[in-house]
Enzyme design. Structure first.
Site: not given
Ligand code: ZN
Length: 186
Positions: A46, A51, A89-90, A131-132, A135
């Protein structure tokens, strides 16, 4: 293939509220495509617009080999039953922590054709969606950790963050890796 830089913890963009998308443009479609390229290269499941330094309310997801875009997503229903699982997380590479979230959610969003759709999700997909969507409202998984666990995560990040000058994570394009199956970073 167009790969974007990923913003990491410390970049204020990750804490900002996004702006709802009013119109689907070619530019937005290109952004979504580039976000998929970036997510796959980073081996994520995701990726949300902040991000990659953007303010549009949009994220891309690929869980269980089902890839889709969510625009202006909203959680319209969530289960009282919760589960705990480790998240990464990226935007916070090499930091992980257990997060408790509802097991099941129903999300309403718009696709790249401007059509509204709903998705019922459980387990990993439900977790990824939450989670997304977090963000898109400036929230990160570390916000859910206990004071003690968060302190541990931040100590780990303290050792990692110098790898990302200017809060930018540059991905190396290695064609051999580009088509590997994504693992579970969000
Ligand atoms: Zn994330």
């Amino acid at each position: 293939m167009s790969v974007l830089d990923i913003r990491v913890l410390g970049d204020p963009v990750l804490r900002e509220e996004t702006t709802p998308v009013e119109q689907i443009t070619d530019e937005l479609r290109a952004l979504a495509k580039n976000m998929f390229d970036t997510m796959y290269l980073a081996k994520g499941i995701g990726l949300a617009a902040p991000q990659v330094g953007r303010s549009e309310r949009l994220a891309v997801i690929d869980v269980n080999e089902k890839a889709f875009v969510i625009i202006n997503p909203e959680i319209v229903e969530s289960d009282s039953k919760t589960s705990k699982a480790e998240e990464g997380c990226l935007s916070i590479p090499d930091v992980y922590g257990d997060v408790v979230r509802p097991v099941h959610v129903r999300v309403r969003a718009m696709d790249l054709d401007g059509k509204s759709f709903e998705i019922e999700a459980d387990e990993l997909l439900a977790r990824c969606l939450q989670h997304e969507i977090d963000h898109l409202h400036g929230k990160l998984f570390i916000d859910y950790l206990s004071v003690l666990k968060r302190r541990g995560a931040m100590a780990k990040w303290g050792k990692e963050k110098d790898k990302y000058p200017g809060f930018v994570r540059k991905l190396e394009i290695d064609p051999a890796r580009a088509h590997e199956h994504p693992d579970e970073e969000l």
